[in-house]
Design a protein around this motif. Sequence first.
Motif, mmCIF file in Angstrom:
data_model
loop_
_atom_site.group_PDB
_atom_site.id
_atom_site.type_symbol
_atom_site.label_atom_id
_atom_site.label_comp_id
_atom_site.label_asym_id
_atom_site.label_seq_id
_atom_site.Cartn_x
_atom_site.Cartn_y
_atom_site.Cartn_z
ATOM 1 N N ALA A 229 28.075 -25.535 -43.151
ATOM 2 C CA ALA A 229 27.765 -25.377 -41.731
ATOM 3 C C ALA A 229 28.315 -26.505 -40.863
ATOM 4 O O ALA A 229 28.653 -26.281 -39.713
ATOM 5 N N ALA B 25 25.062 -23.473 -37.835
ATOM 6 C CA ALA B 25 25.026 -22.247 -38.649
ATOM 7 C C ALA B 25 26.419 -21.639 -38.764
ATOM 8 O O ALA B 25 26.537 -20.429 -38.949
ATOM 9 N N ASN B 29 26.117 -16.893 -41.101
ATOM 10 C CA ASN B 29 24.958 -17.247 -41.888
ATOM 11 C C ASN B 29 25.320 -18.004 -43.163
ATOM 12 O O ASN B 29 25.341 -17.435 -44.253
ATOM 13 N N TYR B 31 23.449 -19.944 -44.566
ATOM 14 C CA TYR B 31 22.204 -20.217 -45.273
ATOM 15 C C TYR B 31 21.866 -19.152 -46.313
ATOM 16 O O TYR B 31 20.998 -19.353 -47.143
ATOM 17 N N MET B 37 17.306 -15.089 -41.049
ATOM 18 C CA MET B 37 17.898 -15.295 -39.724
ATOM 19 C C MET B 37 17.198 -14.482 -38.643
ATOM 20 O O MET B 37 17.314 -14.794 -37.454
ATOM 21 N N VAL B 43 21.690 -17.227 -32.546
ATOM 22 C CA VAL B 43 22.477 -18.268 -33.183
ATOM 23 C C VAL B 43 23.730 -18.491 -32.330
ATOM 24 O O VAL B 43 24.356 -17.537 -31.883
#
Lengths: 263, 267
Positions: A229, B25, B29, B31, B37, B43
């Motif tokens: 990120a 982010a 995504n 993550y 989310m 975002v």
Amino acid sequence: MIQTKAIVTKKESIAPAWWQITLSAPSLGVNLQPGQFFQVRCGSLFNSYLRRSIFPQRLADDSIALLLWPSPDPGLAWLLARQEGDTLDIIGPLGRGFPLPDSTQNLLLVSDVPLSGVLLGQLHQAIEANYAVTLALEAHRAAGLYPTRHLPPAVELQITTRDGSHGHHGPIAALLPELLHWADLVCAVGSSTLYHTLQQQSKTIRITLQSGYLYGLISPGLFACGWGACLGCTIETERGLKLPCLDGPVFDLSTLTLEGMSL
Amino acid sequence: MIELAPQHKVGLSLTNPIMIASGFAGYGNPYKSLLDMSAFGAVVTQSITLRPRRGPAQPRLVETSGGFILNSGQQNPGVKKVLHGYGKQWAKLPTTVIAHLPADDPADLTRTARALFNAQGSVLAGFELGLPPQATPYEVEQWIRAIQQNSELPVLVKLPLNAPLDLAEAAAYAYADSLVLGSPPWGAALSPQQTMISGPLYSPALLSIATHSLQQLIHLDLPLIAAGGIHTEQDVNILLSAGATAIQLDSVLFVDPQAAETVAQAF
């Protein structure tokens, strides 16, 4: 990738200034490859704000082992001070680890930094698969070496120290030509100087440095995130910009230009 | 439901006031299994520019007392590759997507915004213009108009955190739809390799600056989105009670992603 609380289930001194910590949590070791890492919370908001990267060895589906030694980094010092029963906030496994293709017969593991769980994990996997394994280690002095009595007897050891206090005297580069000639897969963890030496000697010995032969672990030491990120770890490769946290930290060294890279 | 562009013909409605700030982010995504989310109202993407930017050489990151300095230099592959690589993913994200456009040559800004707005199947809900620390009121108006020229999406303007009032007033004058307070201040520190690194400073200590900036601009008739140093539900409540319409979380996403999701779920 999971964020979980891992419990310190064991902490033992394996040699002067070397500790091994065992962490346990459900699924912690599942899918963990040597070279992959975890991001661990090692302090508070105002002390060691960012997570620290650890490169553990898989012990079982629910446990991993860390090798630790005294560090000037306050986060790693905090980690070393944990005791049995403490919990750690941990995220991972992250990144891509070392390959171990079925075609491998002779595996060379090389390091000129204190040995982490990365190469130990690769070493144990290779021994279990009946590959021939040589571990080549360099340290400034004998006291900086991993206690080799903990290694499986099937491993051939090649050790050098800069002060000559153990094994061969001098840099590891002098041992590499013969070892590179023998190996069909090389996995290294260390300095950019070591990687550059491995690249140059591999080219000399094998005429050309083909992909799939020489791998190295590239880590900036500190990741802001660890999952692609922040772009804080971006490096230049012959295949464009890459993120060690996502595309690595293990890279095929035939694709990397190491000039100007500080590791 | 909150509205970030009440004067805009399309509007920008969020189901939750908790957003993820640009740079935290990626373009979608990163993550994966780590975060839900859908817990977040929106975002904001990484920087998108007309042409690729490689960013500075290493090292880019250094930890400071209670924070870190990170300079990725608006690294991005350029608008074409962003759309090619991530455009379809945005449609699958269970949250609103806002594109972050760093201040740039106005003609380039216009082309970037147009490409994003006109992209087939685009689900972008708005643009966020990121101002450099040294922006002038005249430039702010030029940049906003450059984005508005060929796009019908709302424009959020991210001011420097310690924004002078004249930049905010220039943004309001140019019909910005809401203001984000804001981009972190820059700092410099020595890396372990003894290299001096300059860049945006992220820290929980920024919360008090964000709160102060909010108070300075509360009289403007625009939605204000607070960002900087927010880590807890209590931090969010302080900013909402001080007049913020929405909140952007930043470094807490790196330090404790689960805590960020917990904060979002509380609203």
